[in-house]
Design a protein around this motif. Sequence first.
Motif, PDB file in Angstrom:
ATOM      1  N   PRO A   1     -41.537 -34.670 -43.228  1.00  0.00           N
ATOM      2  CA  PRO A   1     -41.152 -35.081 -44.595  1.00  0.00           C
ATOM      3  C   PRO A   1     -41.011 -36.592 -44.740  1.00  0.00           C
ATOM      4  N   LEU A   2     -40.311 -37.226 -43.803  1.00  0.00           N
ATOM      5  CA  LEU A   2     -40.112 -38.666 -43.910  1.00  0.00           C
ATOM      6  C   LEU A   2     -41.426 -39.426 -43.789  1.00  0.00           C
ATOM      7  N   GLY A   3     -42.248 -39.038 -42.826  1.00  0.00           N
ATOM      8  CA  GLY A   3     -43.520 -39.723 -42.632  1.00  0.00           C
ATOM      9  C   GLY A   3     -44.459 -39.536 -43.803  1.00  0.00           C
ATOM     10  N   LEU A   4     -44.535 -38.304 -44.328  1.00  0.00           N
ATOM     11  CA  LEU A   4     -45.434 -38.038 -45.444  1.00  0.00           C
ATOM     12  C   LEU A   4     -44.962 -38.733 -46.717  1.00  0.00           C
ATOM     13  N   MET A   5     -43.651 -38.703 -46.974  1.00  0.00           N
ATOM     14  CA  MET A   5     -43.154 -39.381 -48.173  1.00  0.00           C
ATOM     15  C   MET A   5     -43.305 -40.893 -48.058  1.00  0.00           C
ATOM     16  N   ALA A   6     -43.123 -41.423 -46.847  1.00  0.00           N
ATOM     17  CA  ALA A   6     -43.340 -42.859 -46.657  1.00  0.00           C
ATOM     18  C   ALA A   6     -44.798 -43.213 -46.899  1.00  0.00           C
ATOM     19  N   ALA A   7     -45.710 -42.364 -46.433  1.00  0.00           N
ATOM     20  CA  ALA A   7     -47.133 -42.626 -46.650  1.00  0.00           C
ATOM     21  C   ALA A   7     -47.486 -42.565 -48.131  1.00  0.00           C
ATOM     22  N   ILE A   8     -46.927 -41.587 -48.852  1.00  0.00           N
ATOM     23  CA  ILE A   8     -47.210 -41.474 -50.298  1.00  0.00           C
ATOM     24  C   ILE A   8     -46.681 -42.692 -51.038  1.00  0.00           C
ATOM     25  N   TYR A   9     -45.485 -43.124 -50.682  1.00  0.00           N
ATOM     26  CA  TYR A   9     -44.926 -44.282 -51.378  1.00  0.00           C
ATOM     27  C   TYR A   9     -45.749 -45.545 -51.101  1.00  0.00           C
ATOM     28  N   LEU A  10     -46.088 -45.766 -49.824  1.00  0.00           N
ATOM     29  CA  LEU A  10     -46.817 -46.977 -49.472  1.00  0.00           C
ATOM     30  C   LEU A  10     -48.207 -47.008 -50.089  1.00  0.00           C
ATOM     31  N   SER A  11     -48.838 -45.843 -50.206  1.00  0.00           N
ATOM     32  CA  SER A  11     -50.214 -45.824 -50.708  1.00  0.00           C
ATOM     33  C   SER A  11     -50.303 -45.702 -52.224  1.00  0.00           C
ATOM     34  N   GLU A  12     -49.294 -45.102 -52.875  1.00  0.00           N
ATOM     35  CA  GLU A  12     -49.406 -44.814 -54.291  1.00  0.00           C
ATOM     36  C   GLU A  12     -48.439 -45.599 -55.177  1.00  0.00           C
ATOM     37  N   TYR A  13     -47.300 -46.008 -54.641  1.00  0.00           N
ATOM     38  CA  TYR A  13     -46.274 -46.635 -55.475  1.00  0.00           C
ATOM     39  C   TYR A  13     -45.996 -48.092 -55.106  1.00  0.00           C
TER      40      TYR A  13
END
Length: 462
Positions: free
Chosen positions: A250-262
């Motif tokens: 969860p932490l890794g995937l949410m960090a990846a989504i934030y860094l790439s999309e937001y």
Amino acid sequence: MTTIHLLLTLLTLTLAGFFIGRSKAIAVCSAQGGPSTLHSRPIYYGILTALWCAVPALIVFLFWLIFQSTIITDLVVADLPDQIRSLPEARLNLVINDLRNIVAGNIVGGNISPAIQAAADHYKSLEMTGQAALSVIVTVMAMVAVAGVWLKITPALRARNHVEKVIEILLLGCSTLAVFTTIGIVLSVLYEAIRFFKIVPVHKFLFGLEWSPQMAIHAEQIGSSGAFGAVPVILGTMLIAGIAMCVAVPLGLMAAIYLSEYANRHFRNVAKPLLEILAGIPTVVYGFFAALVVAPAIRNTGDMLGFSVSSESALAAGLVMGIMIIPFVSSLSDDVINAVPQSLRDGALSLGSTRSETIIHVVLPAALPGIVGGVLLAVSRAIGETMIVVMAAGLSANLTANPFQAVTTVTVQIVTLLVGDQEFDSAKTLAAFALGLLLFVITLILNVVALMVVRKYREHYV
């Protein structure tokens, strides 16, 4: 000529061969009316000359390097006195080891018999002769190869085709080596595991509920029952890996989504390298952190809440391992998400989707195969971790699903069983190979499951 000098000489001849071949090609094309008369560019003729100079000589050099010791030893043993050559094989091997130690200079005095000293001198003489002969042969082969290719350089010589064929063979050899290395590892582990299963039945190993690999030396010995049930070890591995993945995914995937999309570009350029630093920290540092900080904090919290927590627990090891694995998930997922075409996002947004709906229903399904690959890599990393488990979860093979109790893993037990001087005929040592084979099968099953998930949920775009 020493080995280093011989390799330097061969490297010099190879470079000289490259320039000689290229110069000859340039001269030929100049005499024939320009570069268009050559089948290939001049650089290919130079590379072809260099390859013919280096490859055959290196093959001879490697052959001698591999078989030199065996050949010289056989020649020296054949000249030993009959009373030494007639010794039993074990005694003769000791004599040969002493002989090699004398040659290497590890034995410079003591009670060395004249026959052994003479054999050592003979060994040194043969070694020097062989090295000199090898130097002459390799040098002559390289020079003859350069001269031979130089004579054959003509406008019709298909140098590029020959060079590409050699490169293709080299790539095929590297691929074959990787495949055979994997097969060799599997067969070696399988062979020793079969020896173990001749002592301990497979069903007792796979379904046994007690793991105590200490073998009793005598009947009255206490605490050496020799129980080899792998269920507690497997359960401990799955428990710690599961806790780690509950943190990392969860932490890794949410960090990846934030860094790439937001995140904006400046924040991303700072945050991503800082996050990836976690992957470069040695695991022993994580182990100290788990043992000195996380485990006492969990134990004190448990005491405050009124329930018992072991000083070494699966929860402490799993939490710290999950922190360590976050970069594996986030970095790979971030790269995969960024690889999704921007046109897919634009199409979803133009149809009225919000940014979160676009990520959930368009971006993540398109990036699913890569995300699954990153999660699989993280699971493999969690299953194979050793140091954190040793320092934070202990060595006790307890059959429990309680994360507040001490457990152990497959890799920790493999290390424990193979530490120190071991007898490879005992079930205790052979159990490590059985655990290795079991770990290999578990990893294979994870790969198969991941492939099934990817094939089922992969999005196809035309």
